[in-house]
Design an enzyme around this catalytic site. Structure first.
Site, mmCIF file in Angstrom:
data_model
loop_
_atom_site.group_PDB
_atom_site.id
_atom_site.type_symbol
_atom_site.label_atom_id
_atom_site.label_comp_id
_atom_site.label_asym_id
_atom_site.label_seq_id
_atom_site.Cartn_x
_atom_site.Cartn_y
_atom_site.Cartn_z
ATOM 1 N N LYS A 94 -12.298 6.534 5.700
ATOM 2 C CA LYS A 94 -10.934 6.350 5.190
ATOM 3 C C LYS A 94 -10.041 7.485 5.711
ATOM 4 C CE LYS A 94 -10.551 4.782 0.820
ATOM 5 N NZ LYS A 94 -10.820 4.830 -0.638
HETATM 6 O O1 G3P Z 1 -9.491 3.278 -3.753
HETATM 7 C C1 G3P Z 1 -8.265 3.899 -4.029
HETATM 8 C C2 G3P Z 1 -8.115 4.060 -5.474
HETATM 9 O O2 G3P Z 1 -9.232 4.764 -5.979
HETATM 10 C C3 G3P Z 1 -6.883 4.722 -5.967
HETATM 11 O O3 G3P Z 1 -6.859 4.325 -7.256
HETATM 12 O O4 G3P Z 1 -6.944 4.685 -9.616
HETATM 13 O O5 G3P Z 1 -6.397 6.617 -8.139
HETATM 14 O O6 G3P Z 1 -4.759 4.745 -8.445
HETATM 15 P P1 G3P Z 1 -6.185 5.146 -8.415
#
Ligand code: G3P
Length: 235
Positions: A94
């Protein structure tokens, strides 16, 4: 509009919690695990050990995603090499979809390294990562919603733009808070989604279903006795 030539939506678990991965991987038809630095920090402990632990649980054939840390392209490429050394084949690196990231994605895709342009908040940002050679692009649905925009809309626009320009990238929708967001994207034919454990379980959690399943068990117990299934009856 479904992706041409794709089968079903790929489904990933977005966590580094080894106990949760072990439990949910047994139950759900999952394609792999995605992580990011925030997820690793939330879980705590040695990130290298955590990533290795995930790979041990899901096995060498499942897809695993891990993110580079540096902000310059050369550093990102170095981190990508380290991630591949740690996690082996079937790993997608990533890379934030920012200008240095586009450069890193171009360099890595020339070397045959699979990448995901991540932290995507707008369709053109994801499109740029796809054009640079990313295999996946990851719009952050809920974070976009929280800014007052439409996370599902951004993801479907990106999906359609990639299809319209015949780019080989797949949208890996991420950052979900509710089942409706996942369901809307599944219906649109999005290629992949990654869900935290609670969101994944929320996709199918329904007390009415639990009650109906219990009723079947009770009805059969009245007929054949407690704890007797077809295996006990047939022998
Ligand atoms: O995979 C990306 C994700 O983990 C971001 O999510 O929960 O940090 O908004 P969040």
């Amino acid at each position: 509009m479904a992706d041409k030539g794709e089968t079903s939506m790929e489904l990933y678990l977005d966590t580094a919690d080894l106990a949760e991965i072990r439990r949910l991987y047994e139950l759900y038809p999952l394609d792999g695990v995605t992580t990011n630095p925030g997820i690793l920090a939330r879980t705590g402990g040695d990130p290298v050990k955590a990533l290795r632990g995930i790979r041990d649980i899901i096995g060498p054939d499942a897809l695993m995603f891990a993110q580079v840390i540096p902000s310059d392209a050369e550093g990102m490429v170095r981190d990508a090499r380290a991630i591949l050394k740690l996690l082996g084949d079937n790993t997608v690196v990533k890379v934030p979809a920012v200008p240095e990231g586009f450069r890193a994605i171009r360099l890595l895709s020339k070397q045959g390294v699979r990448t995901c342009g991540t932290v995507v908040y707008a369709p053109m940002q994801g499109f740029m990562a796809a054009k640079a050679g990313a295999e996946y692009v990851a719009p952050y649905v809920n974070r976009i919603d929280n800014l007052g925009y439409d996370g599902v809309g951004v993801s479907t626009q990106l999906h359609d733009m990639i299809a319209a320009h015949h780019l080989p990238a797949k949208v890996l929708a991420a950052s979900f808070r509710n089942t409706q967001q996942v369901q809307d994207l599944c219906r649109h034919g999005i290629a992949a989604a990654t869900c935290a454990p609670a969101v994944l379980e929320g996709l199918v959690k329904n007390p009415a279903v639990d009650g109906a399943v219990r009723d079947f068990a009770d009805a059969f117990a009245g007929l054949a006795g407690e704890e007797n299934g077809m295996a006990e009856l047939v022998g």
